[in-house]
Motif scaffolding. Sequence first.
Motif, PDB file in Angstrom:
ATOM      1  N   ARG A 130      11.776  -5.926  -8.985  1.00  0.00           N
ATOM      2  CA  ARG A 130      11.314  -4.964  -9.805  1.00  0.00           C
ATOM      3  C   ARG A 130      10.169  -4.207  -8.980  1.00  0.00           C
ATOM      4  NH1 ARG A 130      12.687  -2.612 -14.494  1.00  0.00           N
ATOM      5  NH2 ARG A 130      13.306  -4.477 -15.109  1.00  0.00           N
ATOM      6  N   VAL A 131      10.363  -2.792  -8.998  1.00  0.00           N
ATOM      7  CA  VAL A 131       9.552  -2.116  -7.983  1.00  0.00           C
ATOM      8  C   VAL A 131       8.598  -1.241  -9.104  1.00  0.00           C
ATOM      9  CG1 VAL A 131       9.236  -0.104  -6.370  1.00  0.00           C
ATOM     10  CG2 VAL A 131      11.136  -1.768  -6.182  1.00  0.00           C
ATOM     11  N   ILE A 132       7.153  -1.440  -8.984  1.00  0.00           N
ATOM     12  CA  ILE A 132       6.473  -0.720 -10.014  1.00  0.00           C
ATOM     13  C   ILE A 132       5.213   0.058  -9.202  1.00  0.00           C
ATOM     14  CG2 ILE A 132       4.930  -1.341 -11.956  1.00  0.00           C
ATOM     15  CD1 ILE A 132       6.235  -4.081 -12.153  1.00  0.00           C
ATOM     16  N   PRO A 133       5.330   1.224  -9.249  1.00  0.00           N
ATOM     17  CA  PRO A 133       4.241   2.024  -8.688  1.00  0.00           C
ATOM     18  C   PRO A 133       3.185   1.987  -9.608  1.00  0.00           C
ATOM     19  CG  PRO A 133       6.043   3.674  -9.526  1.00  0.00           C
ATOM     20  CD  PRO A 133       6.502   2.114  -9.810  1.00  0.00           C
ATOM     21  N   THR A 191       0.680  -1.086   0.101  1.00  0.00           N
ATOM     22  CA  THR A 191      -0.069  -0.022   0.047  1.00  0.00           C
ATOM     23  C   THR A 191       0.860   1.256   0.133  1.00  0.00           C
ATOM     24  OG1 THR A 191      -0.311  -0.106   2.374  1.00  0.00           O
ATOM     25  CG2 THR A 191      -1.864  -1.079   1.079  1.00  0.00           C
ATOM     26  N   ALA A 192       1.968   0.963   0.668  1.00  0.00           N
ATOM     27  CA  ALA A 192       3.036   2.299   0.445  1.00  0.00           C
ATOM     28  C   ALA A 192       4.328   1.913   0.852  1.00  0.00           C
ATOM     29  CB  ALA A 192       2.663   3.369   1.719  1.00  0.00           C
ATOM     30  N   ALA A 193       5.246   2.889   0.633  1.00  0.00           N
ATOM     31  CA  ALA A 193       6.740   2.421   1.185  1.00  0.00           C
ATOM     32  C   ALA A 193       7.107   4.159   1.173  1.00  0.00           C
ATOM     33  CB  ALA A 193       7.525   1.848  -0.090  1.00  0.00           C
ATOM     34  N   ASP A 213      -3.467   3.797  -5.251  1.00  0.00           N
ATOM     35  CA  ASP A 213      -2.204   3.883  -5.524  1.00  0.00           C
ATOM     36  C   ASP A 213      -1.489   2.715  -4.802  1.00  0.00           C
ATOM     37  OD1 ASP A 213      -2.332   6.161  -7.057  1.00  0.00           O
ATOM     38  OD2 ASP A 213      -2.385   7.252  -5.280  1.00  0.00           O
ATOM     39  N   ARG A 214      -0.821   1.976  -5.677  1.00  0.00           N
ATOM     40  CA  ARG A 214      -0.295   0.535  -4.813  1.00  0.00           C
ATOM     41  C   ARG A 214       1.150   0.424  -5.547  1.00  0.00           C
ATOM     42  NH1 ARG A 214      -3.785   0.914  -1.852  1.00  0.00           N
ATOM     43  NH2 ARG A 214      -5.331  -0.157  -1.522  1.00  0.00           N
TER      44      ARG A 214
END
Length: 171
Positions: A130-133, A21-23, A108-109
């Motif tokens: 792999r970080v995908i907003p 949900t957030a970072a 938003d994830r």
Amino acid sequence: MPNAIPPATPADGNMRVDVLTAAAGSIPTLTELNADTVANISCYLTPDGFAFTQEQATITDERLCSTETFGLPGRKSSTLSLTGIDNTNSEYETEYNEMADALTEGADRIVVARWGLPYDTPYAAGQKIRVIPIRVGMKAEQSPEANSVIRSTWSTFVSGPSDLVEIPTGG
């Protein structure tokens, strides 16, 4: 004699996909990756259900002094759609519907994908992810088929750089 054909890692079972949900930063920490609020959707996704693509446009570079057209790297774009098990309205909805619960339209994830290790291997510092907003789009229920399961596809909109990064030490 060295092997002429390099070994390959099987894809089946060797990919993990989570929804956060957030970072706090652009790269999730180990604490954030292992939080109770993270939805591990690896076992909800169908084999072709993680449809991530990247493309890069070409900038045309033409010169008066040349008869050739050259190229330069242009803008990058990424897309992601997710197809998986959807237990909405079934006896499993309350306990086994993490993917549908995590992918609420308009939310938003951050999708995190890791290749090459069994899906249930805990995250560790130094692993590449792999970080995908994303912003979640609409859910589309898939047509039922004989000898199949109920599933849906979620469209998403990549909302920031989708980088391949290492999990940092600490945190």
